[in-house]
Write an enzyme that holds these catalytic residues in place. Structure first.
Site, PDB file in Angstrom:
ATOM      1  N   CYS A   1       0.871  -1.186   0.000  1.00 24.15           N
ATOM      2  CA  CYS A   1       0.000   0.000   0.000  1.00 24.15           C
ATOM      3  C   CYS A   1       0.903   1.231   0.000  1.00 24.15           C
ATOM      4  O   CYS A   1       2.099   1.135  -0.298  1.00 24.15           O
ATOM      5  CB  CYS A   1      -0.966  -0.018   1.178  1.00 24.15           C
ATOM      6  SG  CYS A   1      -0.189   0.018   2.798  1.00 24.15           S
TER       7      CYS A   1
ATOM      8  N   ASN B   1       2.309   1.408   4.320  1.00 26.30           N
ATOM      9  CA  ASN B   1       2.640   0.154   5.032  1.00 26.30           C
ATOM     10  C   ASN B   1       2.367   0.253   6.538  1.00 26.30           C
ATOM     11  O   ASN B   1       3.078  -0.322   7.349  1.00 26.30           O
ATOM     12  CB  ASN B   1       4.099  -0.276   4.773  1.00 26.30           C
ATOM     13  CG  ASN B   1       4.422  -1.691   5.267  1.00 26.30           C
ATOM     14  OD1 ASN B   1       5.519  -1.963   5.739  1.00 26.30           O
ATOM     15  ND2 ASN B   1       3.483  -2.599   5.159  1.00 26.30           N
TER      16      ASN B   1
ATOM     17  N   CYS C   1      -1.365   0.719   7.415  1.00 30.67           N
ATOM     18  CA  CYS C   1      -2.797   0.376   7.559  1.00 30.67           C
ATOM     19  C   CYS C   1      -3.174  -0.856   6.726  1.00 30.67           C
ATOM     20  O   CYS C   1      -3.366  -1.946   7.261  1.00 30.67           O
ATOM     21  CB  CYS C   1      -3.682   1.559   7.150  1.00 30.67           C
ATOM     22  SG  CYS C   1      -3.493   3.016   8.192  1.00 30.67           S
ATOM     23  N   ARG C   2      -3.297  -0.691   5.406  1.00 32.45           N
ATOM     24  CA  ARG C   2      -3.874  -1.764   4.588  1.00 32.45           C
ATOM     25  C   ARG C   2      -2.947  -2.953   4.393  1.00 32.45           C
ATOM     26  O   ARG C   2      -3.354  -4.103   4.593  1.00 32.45           O
ATOM     27  CB  ARG C   2      -4.299  -1.210   3.216  1.00 32.45           C
ATOM     28  CG  ARG C   2      -5.465  -0.244   3.301  1.00 32.45           C
ATOM     29  CD  ARG C   2      -5.630   0.546   2.033  1.00 32.45           C
ATOM     30  NE  ARG C   2      -4.514   1.470   1.832  1.00 32.45           N
ATOM     31  CZ  ARG C   2      -4.324   2.213   0.761  1.00 32.45           C
ATOM     32  NH1 ARG C   2      -5.179   2.125  -0.246  1.00 32.45           N
ATOM     33  NH2 ARG C   2      -3.299   3.032   0.678  1.00 32.45           N
ATOM     34  N   SER C   3      -1.688  -2.713   3.976  1.00 37.64           N
ATOM     35  CA  SER C   3      -0.835  -3.880   3.667  1.00 37.64           C
ATOM     36  C   SER C   3      -0.422  -4.682   4.907  1.00 37.64           C
ATOM     37  O   SER C   3      -0.370  -5.912   4.826  1.00 37.64           O
ATOM     38  CB  SER C   3       0.370  -3.492   2.797  1.00 37.64           C
ATOM     39  OG  SER C   3       1.211  -2.571   3.436  1.00 37.64           O
TER      40      SER C   3
ATOM     41  N   ASP D   1      -8.089   3.687   1.115  1.00 35.58           N
ATOM     42  CA  ASP D   1      -7.180   4.144   2.174  1.00 35.58           C
ATOM     43  C   ASP D   1      -7.998   4.614   3.380  1.00 35.58           C
ATOM     44  O   ASP D   1      -8.783   5.544   3.271  1.00 35.58           O
ATOM     45  CB  ASP D   1      -6.356   5.311   1.588  1.00 35.58           C
ATOM     46  CG  ASP D   1      -5.312   5.811   2.550  1.00 35.58           C
ATOM     47  OD1 ASP D   1      -5.321   5.399   3.729  1.00 35.58           O
ATOM     48  OD2 ASP D   1      -4.480   6.614   2.117  1.00 35.58           O
TER      49      ASP D   1
HETATM   50  P1  4NP Z   1      -1.809   2.775   4.141  1.00 36.53           P
HETATM   51  O1  4NP Z   1      -2.453   4.114   4.734  1.00 36.53           O
HETATM   52  O2  4NP Z   1      -1.286   3.107   2.773  1.00 36.53           O
HETATM   53  O3  4NP Z   1      -2.969   1.834   4.090  1.00 36.53           O
HETATM   54  O4  4NP Z   1      -0.728   2.341   5.110  1.00 36.53           O
HETATM   55  C1  4NP Z   1      -1.751   5.321   4.829  1.00 36.53           C
HETATM   56  C2  4NP Z   1      -0.860   5.504   5.837  1.00 36.53           C
HETATM   57  C3  4NP Z   1      -0.190   6.723   5.952  1.00 36.53           C
HETATM   58  C4  4NP Z   1      -0.430   7.721   5.062  1.00 36.53           C
HETATM   59  C5  4NP Z   1      -1.318   7.526   4.026  1.00 36.53           C
HETATM   60  C6  4NP Z   1      -1.976   6.315   3.912  1.00 36.53           C
HETATM   61  N1  4NP Z   1       0.215   8.966   5.205  1.00 36.53           N
HETATM   62  O5  4NP Z   1      -0.060   9.873   4.409  1.00 36.53           O
HETATM   63  O6  4NP Z   1       1.048   9.126   6.117  1.00 36.53           O
END
Ligand code: 4NP
Length: 160
Positions: A11, A14, A16-18, A130
């Site tokens: 994602c 790294n 939340c989703r992955s 997201d």
């Molecule tokens: P992820 O979510 O891609 O599912 O881990 C996010 C985590 C952090 C951020 C964006 C999306 N960020 O902008 O810091």
């Protein structure tokens, strides 16, 4: 000995989703008796070394998944060689991965939710949204989609 099939979930951050996909898929693969190499990484390096987001952990732990030992890392060039399946959570992750990698690896890079319907489900979504800037429902939706795609990916790998 034949090498284990390997899967990398990707994602943006790294956190939340992955990592959620890594935690869910590890547990489901073990329950299915599959011995796989499973990891996750982010296309961007905002949170390197950090554990998964507390909200992702809380939602996942409530459903019985373990996030122990998971730490944020960025996608590296070696990943494109090493992993058999490089599975993006959304189209933006997918295009970033394609831009980062040599064309010889592009056939390994897919949307994770492409596997959601392998075992007969009827999911319309192709992207895991997201959840970072939203509320608790977003984290539950992430888990719902990831559980369904994990079941499909297991069915796909079993049929190999
Ligand atoms: P992820 O979510 O891609 O599912 O881990 C996010 C985590 C952090 C951020 C964006 C999306 N960020 O902008 O810091």
């Amino acid at each position: 000995m034949e090498q284990s099939t390997s899967v990398l979930f990707v994602c943006l951050g790294n956190i939340c989703r992955s990592p959620t996909a890594e935690a869910v898929f590890k547990q489901k693969a073990a329950a299915a008796g599959l011995d796989l190499v499973i990891d996750s990484a982010g296309t961007h390096g905002y949170h390197i070394g950090n554990p998964p987001d507390k909200r992702s952990q809380a939602a996942g732990i409530e459903r019985g998944y373990s996030f122990k030992g998971l730490k944020c890392r960025r996608v590296e060039q070696e990943d494109f060689e090493k992993f058999d399946y490089i599975l993006a959570m959304d189209n933006s992750n997918l295009s970033n991965l394609r831009e980062m990698s040599s064309p010889q690896y592009h056939n390994k890079i897919k949307l994770f939710l492409e596997f959601a319907n392998v075992d007969g489900a009827n999911l319309q979504e192709l992207e895991v949204p997201d959840p970072y800037y939203g509320g608790k429902r977003g984290f539950e939706l992430v888990l719902d989609l990831i559980e369904q795609a994990s079941d499909g990916l297991i069915a796909h790998i079993k049929a190999l």
